[in-house]
Design a protein around this motif. Structure first.
Motif, PDB file in Angstrom:
ATOM      1  N   LYS A 161      57.914  81.008  97.106  1.00 19.78           N
ATOM      2  CA  LYS A 161      57.217  81.390  97.935  1.00 19.78           C
ATOM      3  C   LYS A 161      56.551  79.615  98.518  1.00 19.78           C
ATOM      4  O   LYS A 161      56.114  79.912  99.182  1.00 19.78           O
ATOM      5  CB  LYS A 161      55.611  81.502  97.385  1.00 19.78           C
ATOM      6  N   CYS A 162      56.779  79.092  97.298  1.00 17.26           N
ATOM      7  CA  CYS A 162      56.167  77.628  98.070  1.00 17.26           C
ATOM      8  C   CYS A 162      57.987  76.570  97.567  1.00 17.26           C
ATOM      9  O   CYS A 162      57.227  75.666  98.340  1.00 17.26           O
ATOM     10  CB  CYS A 162      55.465  77.376  96.696  1.00 17.26           C
ATOM     11  N   GLY A 163      58.157  77.049  97.355  1.00 16.94           N
ATOM     12  CA  GLY A 163      58.954  75.611  97.724  1.00 16.94           C
ATOM     13  C   GLY A 163      59.317  74.694  96.459  1.00 16.94           C
ATOM     14  O   GLY A 163      59.861  73.148  96.057  1.00 16.94           O
ATOM     15  N   ASN A 164      58.189  74.868  95.242  1.00 16.26           N
ATOM     16  CA  ASN A 164      57.589  73.166  94.639  1.00 16.26           C
ATOM     17  C   ASN A 164      56.978  73.796  93.694  1.00 16.26           C
ATOM     18  O   ASN A 164      55.007  74.156  94.261  1.00 16.26           O
ATOM     19  CB  ASN A 164      56.719  72.167  95.937  1.00 16.26           C
ATOM     20  N   LEU A 165      57.194  74.555  92.279  1.00 13.02           N
ATOM     21  CA  LEU A 165      56.401  75.313  91.589  1.00 13.02           C
ATOM     22  C   LEU A 165      56.386  74.720  90.195  1.00 13.02           C
ATOM     23  O   LEU A 165      57.109  73.756  90.148  1.00 13.02           O
ATOM     24  CB  LEU A 165      56.918  76.460  91.023  1.00 13.02           C
TER      25      LEU A 165
ATOM     26  N   LEU B 284      62.406  77.867  81.482  1.00  9.31           N
ATOM     27  CA  LEU B 284      61.874  76.456  82.571  1.00  9.31           C
ATOM     28  C   LEU B 284      63.302  76.147  82.606  1.00  9.31           C
ATOM     29  O   LEU B 284      64.141  75.917  83.881  1.00  9.31           O
ATOM     30  CB  LEU B 284      61.217  75.950  81.789  1.00  9.31           C
ATOM     31  N   THR B 285      63.888  75.749  81.449  1.00 14.27           N
ATOM     32  CA  THR B 285      65.525  75.177  81.406  1.00 14.27           C
ATOM     33  C   THR B 285      66.442  75.894  81.862  1.00 14.27           C
ATOM     34  O   THR B 285      66.922  75.544  83.261  1.00 14.27           O
ATOM     35  CB  THR B 285      65.778  74.486  80.372  1.00 14.27           C
ATOM     36  N   LYS B 286      66.969  77.209  81.851  1.00 12.14           N
ATOM     37  CA  LYS B 286      67.886  77.455  82.905  1.00 12.14           C
ATOM     38  C   LYS B 286      67.327  78.234  83.920  1.00 12.14           C
ATOM     39  O   LYS B 286      67.932  78.440  84.696  1.00 12.14           O
ATOM     40  CB  LYS B 286      67.655  79.484  82.006  1.00 12.14           C
ATOM     41  N   LEU B 287      66.525  78.277  83.869  1.00 14.53           N
ATOM     42  CA  LEU B 287      65.891  78.438  85.988  1.00 14.53           C
ATOM     43  C   LEU B 287      65.386  77.288  86.963  1.00 14.53           C
ATOM     44  O   LEU B 287      65.408  77.386  88.246  1.00 14.53           O
ATOM     45  CB  LEU B 287      64.097  79.434  86.163  1.00 14.53           C
ATOM     46  N   GLY B 288      66.057  76.756  85.930  1.00 12.25           N
ATOM     47  CA  GLY B 288      66.189  74.749  86.775  1.00 12.25           C
ATOM     48  C   GLY B 288      65.141  73.810  87.074  1.00 12.25           C
ATOM     49  O   GLY B 288      64.898  72.530  87.987  1.00 12.25           O
ATOM     50  N   PHE B 289      63.942  74.198  85.902  1.00 11.97           N
ATOM     51  CA  PHE B 289      62.865  72.998  86.551  1.00 11.97           C
ATOM     52  C   PHE B 289      63.551  71.775  85.281  1.00 11.97           C
ATOM     53  O   PHE B 289      64.188  71.720  84.620  1.00 11.97           O
ATOM     54  CB  PHE B 289      61.211  73.883  85.798  1.00 11.97           C
ATOM     55  N   ASN B 290      62.467  70.818  85.645  1.00 11.34           N
ATOM     56  CA  ASN B 290      62.164  69.872  84.930  1.00 11.34           C
ATOM     57  C   ASN B 290      61.296  68.911  84.166  1.00 11.34           C
ATOM     58  O   ASN B 290      59.969  69.270  84.737  1.00 11.34           O
ATOM     59  CB  ASN B 290      62.759  67.794  85.869  1.00 11.34           C
ATOM     60  N   HIS B 291      61.988  68.782  82.461  1.00 13.89           N
ATOM     61  CA  HIS B 291      60.689  68.585  82.665  1.00 13.89           C
ATOM     62  C   HIS B 291      59.944  66.727  82.829  1.00 13.89           C
ATOM     63  O   HIS B 291      60.555  66.152  82.866  1.00 13.89           O
ATOM     64  CB  HIS B 291      61.063  68.852  81.196  1.00 13.89           C
ATOM     65  N   CYS B 292      58.207  67.431  83.128  1.00 11.39           N
ATOM     66  CA  CYS B 292      58.500  66.146  83.563  1.00 11.39           C
ATOM     67  C   CYS B 292      56.992  65.035  83.091  1.00 11.39           C
ATOM     68  O   CYS B 292      56.536  64.237  83.924  1.00 11.39           O
ATOM     69  CB  CYS B 292      57.159  66.228  84.666  1.00 11.39           C
ATOM     70  N   GLY B 293      56.439  65.503  82.377  1.00 12.93           N
ATOM     71  CA  GLY B 293      55.691  64.869  80.915  1.00 12.93           C
ATOM     72  C   GLY B 293      54.320  65.780  80.090  1.00 12.93           C
ATOM     73  O   GLY B 293      54.771  66.571  80.198  1.00 12.93           O
TER      74      GLY B 293
ATOM     75  N   TYR C 127      45.462  70.894  71.412  1.00 17.45           N
ATOM     76  CA  TYR C 127      46.978  70.933  72.087  1.00 17.45           C
ATOM     77  C   TYR C 127      47.794  70.313  73.197  1.00 17.45           C
ATOM     78  O   TYR C 127      47.396  70.410  74.497  1.00 17.45           O
ATOM     79  CB  TYR C 127      48.386  72.226  71.630  1.00 17.45           C
ATOM     80  N   PRO C 128      48.727  69.335  73.307  1.00 17.76           N
ATOM     81  CA  PRO C 128      49.350  68.955  74.783  1.00 17.76           C
ATOM     82  C   PRO C 128      50.051  70.136  75.211  1.00 17.76           C
ATOM     83  O   PRO C 128      50.696  71.350  75.143  1.00 17.76           O
ATOM     84  CB  PRO C 128      49.921  67.644  73.960  1.00 17.76           C
ATOM     85  N   ARG C 129      50.754  69.804  76.314  1.00 16.35           N
ATOM     86  CA  ARG C 129      50.971  71.105  76.889  1.00 16.35           C
ATOM     87  C   ARG C 129      52.227  70.526  77.924  1.00 16.35           C
ATOM     88  O   ARG C 129      51.997  69.028  78.121  1.00 16.35           O
ATOM     89  CB  ARG C 129      50.683  71.637  78.228  1.00 16.35           C
ATOM     90  N   LEU C 130      53.676  70.354  77.419  1.00 21.14           N
ATOM     91  CA  LEU C 130      54.573  70.089  78.435  1.00 21.14           C
ATOM     92  C   LEU C 130      54.904  70.578  79.695  1.00 21.14           C
ATOM     93  O   LEU C 130      54.642  71.930  79.967  1.00 21.14           O
ATOM     94  CB  LEU C 130      55.968  70.644  77.519  1.00 21.14           C
ATOM     95  N   ALA C 131      54.853  69.422  80.730  1.00 17.18           N
ATOM     96  CA  ALA C 131      54.759  70.016  82.250  1.00 17.18           C
ATOM     97  C   ALA C 131      56.362  69.723  82.790  1.00 17.18           C
ATOM     98  O   ALA C 131      57.007  69.202  82.215  1.00 17.18           O
ATOM     99  CB  ALA C 131      53.196  68.860  82.651  1.00 17.18           C
ATOM    100  N   TYR C 132      56.328  71.109  83.419  1.00 15.75           N
ATOM    101  CA  TYR C 132      57.044  70.868  84.203  1.00 15.75           C
ATOM    102  C   TYR C 132      57.020  71.565  85.652  1.00 15.75           C
ATOM    103  O   TYR C 132      56.224  71.525  86.123  1.00 15.75           O
ATOM    104  CB  TYR C 132      58.284  72.448  83.506  1.00 15.75           C
ATOM    105  N   GLU C 133      58.373  70.729  86.902  1.00 18.07           N
ATOM    106  CA  GLU C 133      58.171  71.301  87.707  1.00 18.07           C
ATOM    107  C   GLU C 133      59.514  71.809  88.706  1.00 18.07           C
ATOM    108  O   GLU C 133      60.942  70.750  88.207  1.00 18.07           O
ATOM    109  CB  GLU C 133      57.786  69.851  88.745  1.00 18.07           C
ATOM    110  N   LYS C 134      59.785  72.845  89.483  1.00 16.53           N
ATOM    111  CA  LYS C 134      60.657  72.764  89.951  1.00 16.53           C
ATOM    112  C   LYS C 134      60.395  72.256  91.730  1.00 16.53           C
ATOM    113  O   LYS C 134      59.528  72.950  92.526  1.00 16.53           O
ATOM    114  CB  LYS C 134      61.188  74.225  90.174  1.00 16.53           C
ATOM    115  N   TYR C 135      61.142  71.327  92.233  1.00 15.84           N
ATOM    116  CA  TYR C 135      60.787  70.722  93.442  1.00 15.84           C
ATOM    117  C   TYR C 135      62.355  71.512  94.738  1.00 15.84           C
ATOM    118  O   TYR C 135      63.057  70.782  94.163  1.00 15.84           O
ATOM    119  CB  TYR C 135      60.364  69.703  93.402  1.00 15.84           C
TER     120      TYR C 135
END
Length: 165
Positions: A120-124, A139-148, A157-165
């Motif tokens: 739907k968006c191309g940047n998730l 998320l790793t399998k789907l091609g997302f990158n851990h960003c911070g 609790y901190p959350r691991l942030a992922y993005e696929k762009y």
């Protein structure tokens, strides 16, 4: 599988799926993400439905087997404005997925929902608890990158942030 917007008629089923997901997470090494706060709360889900940001995943028999939150826009997620130990790589116009859950009846519910949102968006962007190894692997399998790391209001609790762009 298919995706459609949630309606109030789906509410009971949605809450059943979230109850299943809390138990699943607890049994798979992630008791703290949703368990202690009984997340997500009913009023939040009603609001998601009312605002048109709640979606359900249907199986081939048209039964609700999954649920998630999706929204798209410019700088739409306040908790994503501050990211530590890294940075977002996409633009300030992005989609966000939260509260992905399935009922365990079929394989691939999470994958189907997340891939639908990305198309739907191309940047998730999505975040998850550090103990949620299942989601991190997906998320790793789907091609997302851990960003911070980002932080949410509902717990410490901190959350691991992922993005696929």
């Amino acid at each position: 599988m298919n995706i459609r917007k949630s309606t109030e008629q789906d509410f009971t089923r949605i809450m059943e799926i979230y109850a299943f997901a809390r138990e699943y997470m607890k049994n798979h090494g992630n008791p703290n993400q949703w368990g202690p706060t009984n997340w997500p709360p009913e009023d939040l889900i009603h609001n998601d439905i009312k605002q048109g940001n709640s979606y359900v995943c249907l199986n081939d028999s048209n039964q609700v087997i999954g649920v998630f939150y999706y929204i798209y826009g410019k700088d739409i997620e306040p908790t994503y404005r501050t990211i530590t130990e890294g940075r977002w790589t996409g633009s300030d116009c992005y989609g966000v997925v939260h509260r992905v859950a399935g009922d365990g009846s079929e394989k691939g519910i999470g994958t189907f929902c997340i891939e639908w949102a990305y198309k739907k968006c191309g940047n998730l962007r999505i975040d998850t608890h550090g103990d949620n190894i299942v989601m991190q692997s997906l998320l790793t399998k789907l091609g997302f990158n851990h960003c911070g790391t980002i932080y949410v209001e509902e717990d410490d609790y901190p959350r691991l942030a992922y993005e696929k762009y």
